[in-house]
Write a protein that holds these residues in place. Structure first.
Motif, PDB file in Angstrom:
ATOM      1  N   MET A 153      -7.612   0.518  -3.636  1.00 59.56           N
ATOM      2  CA  MET A 153      -6.395  -0.080  -3.097  1.00 59.56           C
ATOM      3  C   MET A 153      -7.017  -1.477  -2.743  1.00 59.56           C
ATOM      4  SD  MET A 153      -3.795   1.717  -2.571  1.00 59.56           S
ATOM      5  CE  MET A 153      -2.633   0.683  -1.539  1.00 59.56           C
ATOM      6  N   MET A 201       1.171   4.008  -3.233  1.00 58.54           N
ATOM      7  CA  MET A 201       1.133   5.335  -3.056  1.00 58.54           C
ATOM      8  C   MET A 201       2.317   6.085  -3.263  1.00 58.54           C
ATOM      9  SD  MET A 201      -2.021   5.697  -2.043  1.00 58.54           S
ATOM     10  CE  MET A 201      -2.109   7.317  -1.338  1.00 58.54           C
ATOM     11  N   GLU A 202       3.430   5.690  -3.285  1.00 58.35           N
ATOM     12  CA  GLU A 202       4.601   6.486  -3.709  1.00 58.35           C
ATOM     13  C   GLU A 202       4.584   6.327  -5.026  1.00 58.35           C
ATOM     14  OE1 GLU A 202       7.218   5.336   0.315  1.00 58.35           O
ATOM     15  OE2 GLU A 202       7.658   4.394  -1.723  1.00 58.35           O
ATOM     16  N   GLY A 222       0.610  -1.237   0.071  1.00 60.44           N
ATOM     17  CA  GLY A 222      -0.150   0.015   0.076  1.00 60.44           C
ATOM     18  C   GLY A 222       0.969   1.228   0.032  1.00 60.44           C
ATOM     19  N   LYS A 223       1.815   1.357   0.561  1.00 54.51           N
ATOM     20  CA  LYS A 223       2.847   2.373   0.867  1.00 54.51           C
ATOM     21  C   LYS A 223       3.577   2.744  -0.399  1.00 54.51           C
ATOM     22  CE  LYS A 223       6.420   4.481   3.726  1.00 54.51           C
ATOM     23  NZ  LYS A 223       7.293   4.249   4.910  1.00 54.51           N
ATOM     24  N   PHE A 276       2.059   6.398  -7.206  1.00 55.78           N
ATOM     25  CA  PHE A 276       1.097   7.279  -7.852  1.00 55.78           C
ATOM     26  C   PHE A 276       1.643   8.538  -7.699  1.00 55.78           C
ATOM     27  CE2 PHE A 276      -3.319   5.408  -9.134  1.00 55.78           C
ATOM     28  CZ  PHE A 276      -2.649   4.018  -9.098  1.00 55.78           C
ATOM     29  N   GLU A 277       2.214   9.038  -6.563  1.00 55.34           N
ATOM     30  CA  GLU A 277       2.790  10.407  -6.547  1.00 55.34           C
ATOM     31  C   GLU A 277       3.769  10.666  -7.548  1.00 55.34           C
ATOM     32  OE1 GLU A 277       5.172  13.154  -3.028  1.00 55.34           O
ATOM     33  OE2 GLU A 277       4.473  11.010  -2.641  1.00 55.34           O
ATOM     34  N   PRO A 296      -4.164  10.322  -5.269  1.00 53.17           N
ATOM     35  CA  PRO A 296      -3.917   9.155  -4.390  1.00 53.17           C
ATOM     36  C   PRO A 296      -5.271   8.319  -4.493  1.00 53.17           C
ATOM     37  CG  PRO A 296      -3.608  10.994  -3.184  1.00 53.17           C
ATOM     38  CD  PRO A 296      -4.279  11.565  -4.298  1.00 53.17           C
ATOM     39  N   LEU A 297      -5.133   6.968  -4.361  1.00 52.33           N
ATOM     40  CA  LEU A 297      -6.105   5.882  -4.496  1.00 52.33           C
ATOM     41  C   LEU A 297      -7.036   5.908  -3.061  1.00 52.33           C
ATOM     42  CD1 LEU A 297      -4.011   2.933  -5.904  1.00 52.33           C
ATOM     43  CD2 LEU A 297      -5.585   4.285  -7.050  1.00 52.33           C
ATOM     44  N   ASN A 298      -8.347   5.696  -3.070  1.00 52.20           N
ATOM     45  CA  ASN A 298      -9.258   5.573  -1.925  1.00 52.20           C
ATOM     46  C   ASN A 298      -9.022   4.069  -1.712  1.00 52.20           C
ATOM     47  OD1 ASN A 298     -11.071   3.959  -3.359  1.00 52.20           O
ATOM     48  ND2 ASN A 298     -11.930   5.859  -4.369  1.00 52.20           N
TER      49      ASN A 298
END
Length: 265
Positions: free
Chosen positions: A208, A192-193, A188-189, A195-196, A202-204
């Motif tokens: 996820m 998110m990195e 998950g972390k 996607f940034e 960010p994904l909801n």
């Protein structure tokens, strides 16, 4: 439009036929008529980084003992603003995982065991060591005949040779480089990195969960349960063989985490 020489390779239109996504017909039409497209799509083929066995047929490599042009130049030519995500695992367990994942789909590996893997490692290490004694490391890494003469793909773990070639073509800020060991268990972390890095929102939580439920591709986990772990003596040979490459890789990236000193493998 730039393309592979059709007498030895294939045109870009053939590549487009391999893709599956909505709107690809429009992308191909725009590329053919204007030479560019503002549509965005992804391609998750890890082999682009290391698999360049076709390099002798690429324009610019005529008469060369090692390539001047590899696939990364082609990618940059078609999409200068592309963002590239690269994930690296310690090369020793990576090679064994690769071996395990190939067992169900490679006839010569059927019913293979850890002692077979050990024999293949000895064969590969000897072949590359002999090549290194006569030629440059880069020549050996890109030596198609050598690659085809050994059972295991040891060259795939020779990261710094490929990384140096990619960094000659791509700005560092267009590459997102991470370790597999940092991804596993922290998906998950890491997502998110990513996607940034891609400049995406960010994904909801629902999105996820949907991603986390997708099937894993090319995993050797099932075979690991039936075949078993790599032999300790095999691990020792591979660790020694790959250590110079690991040291150089960390130096090229200027990141000590790519020494893998904090991980068990």
């Amino acid at each position: 439009m730039y393309r592979y020489r059709e007498k030895n390779g294939f045109p870009f239109s053939e590549y487009m036929k391999q893709l599956t996504a909505n709107g690809l017909e429009q992308v191909e039409k725009e590329l053919q008529t204007t030479g560019s497209s503002d549509k965005i799509f992804g391609d998750f083929s890890p082999s682009y980084f290391f698999r360049n066995t076709h390099w002798p047929v690429l324009d610019g490599n005529e008469g060369c003992l090692e390539p001047r042009v590899i696939v990364t130049q082609h990618i940059r030519h078609f999409s200068r603003d592309a963002k590239v995500i690269l994930t690296f695992r310690h090369p020793t367990p990576r090679l064994y995982s690769r071996f395990l994942s190939r067992i169900p789909r490679t006839s010569i590996l059927k019913d293979n065991r850890p002692d077979d893997f050990h024999r293949y490692v000895l064969q590969g290490v000897e072949a590359f060591s002999q090549c290194f004694a006569k030629w440059s490391v880069r020549h050996c890494v890109y030596n198609t005949s050598l690659h085809q003469s050994v059972t295991l793909r040891l060259m795939e773990g020779m990261y710094p040779t490929f990384m140096a070639d990619w960094l000659r073509v791509w700005p560092r800020n267009q590459l997102h480089i991470m370790r597999y060991e940092d991804y596993a268990g922290h998906e998950g972390k890491r997502i998110m990195e990513i996607f940034e890095f891609l400049g995406l929102r960010p994904l909801n939580a629902t999105e996820m969960v949907k991603i986390s439920e997708k099937d894993v591709s090319n995993s050797g986990a099932r075979e690991y349960k039936s075949v078993g772990a790599m032999l300790p003596e095999t691990k020792a040979i591979l660790d020694k063989f790959y250590q110079p490459f690991i040291n150089q890789f960390a130096e090229i990236l200027n990141e000590k985490r790519f020494l893998w000193l904090d991980t068990k493998h």
